[in-house]
Design a protein around this motif. Structure first.
Motif, short mmCIF file in Angstrom:
data_model
loop_
_atom_site.label_atom_id
_atom_site.label_comp_id
_atom_site.label_asym_id
_atom_site.label_seq_id
_atom_site.Cartn_x
_atom_site.Cartn_y
_atom_site.Cartn_z
N ILE A 57 0.83 -1.19 0.00
CA ILE A 57 0.00 0.00 0.00
C ILE A 57 0.88 1.25 0.00
N LYS A 58 0.24 2.37 -0.34
CA LYS A 58 0.86 3.69 -0.26
C LYS A 58 -0.14 4.61 0.46
N PRO A 59 -0.01 4.78 1.79
CA PRO A 59 -0.97 5.62 2.54
C PRO A 59 -0.81 7.09 2.16
N MET A 60 -1.94 7.76 1.98
CA MET A 60 -1.97 9.16 1.57
C MET A 60 -3.02 9.90 2.38
N ILE A 61 -2.85 11.21 2.52
CA ILE A 61 -3.80 12.05 3.22
C ILE A 61 -3.81 13.43 2.56
N THR A 62 -4.97 14.08 2.58
CA THR A 62 -5.09 15.41 1.96
C THR A 62 -4.73 16.50 2.97
N GLN A 63 -4.43 17.66 2.44
CA GLN A 63 -4.06 18.80 3.29
C GLN A 63 -5.26 19.27 4.11
N CYS A 64 -6.45 19.16 3.60
CA CYS A 64 -7.64 19.57 4.33
C CYS A 64 -7.88 18.70 5.56
N CYS A 65 -7.61 17.38 5.46
CA CYS A 65 -7.78 16.49 6.61
C CYS A 65 -6.76 16.81 7.70
N ILE A 66 -5.54 17.12 7.33
CA ILE A 66 -4.53 17.49 8.33
C ILE A 66 -4.91 18.81 9.01
N HIS A 67 -5.40 19.74 8.22
CA HIS A 67 -5.83 21.01 8.80
C HIS A 67 -6.99 20.79 9.77
N GLU A 68 -7.85 19.84 9.47
CA GLU A 68 -8.96 19.53 10.38
C GLU A 68 -8.45 18.98 11.71
N LEU A 69 -7.37 18.21 11.69
CA LEU A 69 -6.77 17.70 12.92
C LEU A 69 -6.11 18.83 13.72
N ALA A 78 -2.42 12.04 16.72
CA ALA A 78 -3.05 11.81 15.41
C ALA A 78 -2.40 12.69 14.34
N VAL A 79 -2.01 13.92 14.74
CA VAL A 79 -1.32 14.80 13.79
C VAL A 79 0.04 14.22 13.41
N ASP A 80 0.76 13.71 14.41
CA ASP A 80 2.07 13.10 14.13
C ASP A 80 1.93 11.88 13.21
N LEU A 81 0.87 11.09 13.41
CA LEU A 81 0.62 9.93 12.54
C LEU A 81 0.30 10.38 11.12
N ALA A 82 -0.50 11.42 10.98
CA ALA A 82 -0.89 11.91 9.65
C ALA A 82 0.30 12.47 8.89
N ARG A 87 1.42 13.29 1.20
CA ARG A 87 0.43 14.34 1.00
C ARG A 87 -0.21 14.20 -0.39
N ARG A 88 -1.52 14.32 -0.41
CA ARG A 88 -2.26 14.28 -1.67
C ARG A 88 -2.82 15.68 -1.92
N LYS A 89 -2.45 16.26 -3.05
CA LYS A 89 -2.90 17.61 -3.37
C LYS A 89 -4.39 17.59 -3.74
N CYS A 90 -5.14 18.38 -3.02
CA CYS A 90 -6.57 18.45 -3.29
C CYS A 90 -6.96 19.72 -4.04
N HIS A 92 -7.45 22.73 -3.06
CA HIS A 92 -8.39 23.61 -2.37
C HIS A 92 -7.60 24.77 -1.75
N ARG A 93 -7.89 25.97 -2.21
CA ARG A 93 -7.15 27.12 -1.70
C ARG A 93 -7.48 27.37 -0.22
N GLU A 94 -8.73 27.23 0.14
CA GLU A 94 -9.14 27.36 1.54
C GLU A 94 -9.55 25.99 2.05
N PRO A 95 -9.16 25.61 3.27
CA PRO A 95 -9.52 24.29 3.80
C PRO A 95 -11.03 24.09 3.89
N ILE A 96 -11.47 22.90 3.54
CA ILE A 96 -12.88 22.52 3.62
C ILE A 96 -12.98 21.29 4.52
N PRO A 97 -14.17 20.87 4.93
CA PRO A 97 -14.29 19.67 5.77
C PRO A 97 -13.68 18.44 5.09
N GLY A 98 -13.18 17.53 5.93
CA GLY A 98 -12.48 16.36 5.42
C GLY A 98 -13.34 15.48 4.54
N ASP A 99 -14.63 15.29 4.89
CA ASP A 99 -15.50 14.44 4.08
C ASP A 99 -15.69 15.01 2.67
#
Length: 287
Positions: A57-69, A78-82, A87-90, A92-99
């Motif tokens: 696998i290759k685990p990835m996370i978006t910048q908006c989800c990290i900002h939510e944490l 959880a932030v250290d784990l993330a 990083r997956r570029k989404c 989004h200029r302004e952070p939006i909810p993770g879902d």
């Protein structure tokens, strides 16, 4: 993980691989909720994700989800784990909810082939309506890969049907050329020739004269004797051997000279006692 469950997950991932083009290493997109759940249950998230997907696998996370944490207090583990994930570029200029961020990244067809790991029930229900989206969640400290949704199975059946009925451009060209071309000529059925293996070979008598064949068919001893007799006839001097019982008695058979042109011979046989009787007659005449 139990063997039965591992076998089920392997079959499920093979379905995604064969029907929708998933390849290893699988791109697993995680959200902020599953990061918090893995820290609470003390689960090694990357290791368990590899076990569930039965591959690399290759685990990835978006910048908006990290900002939510970052916005939540007391979630530093959880932030250290993330931060350990890619990083997956989404975009989004302004952070939006993770879902909403994860849903926008997946899109309507999941063209980038993401495996989504989330604990959000609204997001999971929304992803089930999108074909070819594997969903992973944690249930009582056990990581579970959800079975394929009805939308995914309908998309799989539709793809198989199209593969059976559709024809490519090359196949269409071949079909058109075969339809316009003339049909091949039919083979004429008729009597066939004899089997060359069952035909008898020509006899020697067909290619040689009759007298030569008879001479060749005779035994070797007879042929030698006949040749010797022919040579004697050519010389004109032929004698017959005396029998073994007539030796010493003056009996012999001589061939008379003056043979005819046809080769016939006259033989004269002298009887016993003729020479002695002639001698007695001569002696009486002298007296």
């Amino acid at each position: 993980m139990r063997q039965k469950r591992a076998k089920t997950y392997r079959k499920l991932m093979s379905l995604y691989s064969m029907s929708f083009g998933f390849r290893q290493p699988y791109q697993v997109l995680v959200d902020s909720e599953i990061c918090k759940a893995s820290v609470d249950h003390k689960i090694e998230l990357a290791k368990q994700l590899g076990t569930v997907t039965q591959g690399e696998i290759k685990p990835m996370i978006t910048q908006c989800c990290i900002h939510e944490l970052y916005l939540q207090r007391g979630q530093q583990p959880a932030v250290d784990l993330a931060k350990t994930f890619e990083r997956r570029k989404c975009n989004h200029r302004e952070p939006i909810p993770g879902d909403d961020c994860v849903a926008s990244v997946v899109g309507d067809s999941n063209k980038h082939r993401y495996v989504i790991a989330t604990q959000s029930n609204p997001l999971r229900s929304k992803l089930r309506s999108i074909p070819a989206v594997p969903v992973v969640h944690i249930n009582r400290s056990v990581m579970i890969l959800e079975p394929a949704s009805d939308t995914t199975m309908r998309a799989k059946a539709l793809m198989e049907q199209q593969a059976l009925t559709s024809t490519s451009s090359t196949e269409k060209a071949i079909l058109n050329s075969s339809s316009t071309s003339e049909p091949p000529p039919k083979k004429k059925r008729g009597p066939k020739g004899p089997n060359p293996l069952s035909v008898k070979k020509k006899k020697v008598s067909d290619s040689l004269p009759a007298n030569k064949v008879k001479a060749d068919q005779r035994p070797k001893e007879k042929r030698v004797a006949i040749e010797a007799d022919n040579e004697g006839d050519a010389d004109g001097s032929r004698k017959r051997k005396r029998p073994a019982g007539e030796e010493g008695h003056g009996a012999e058979l001589n061939v008379v000279e003056g043979e005819s042109s046809t080769g016939s011979r006259k033989r004269k046989r002298r009887r016993k006692g003729t020479s002695s009787s002639i001698a007695n007659v001569n002696s009486h005449s002298e007296e």
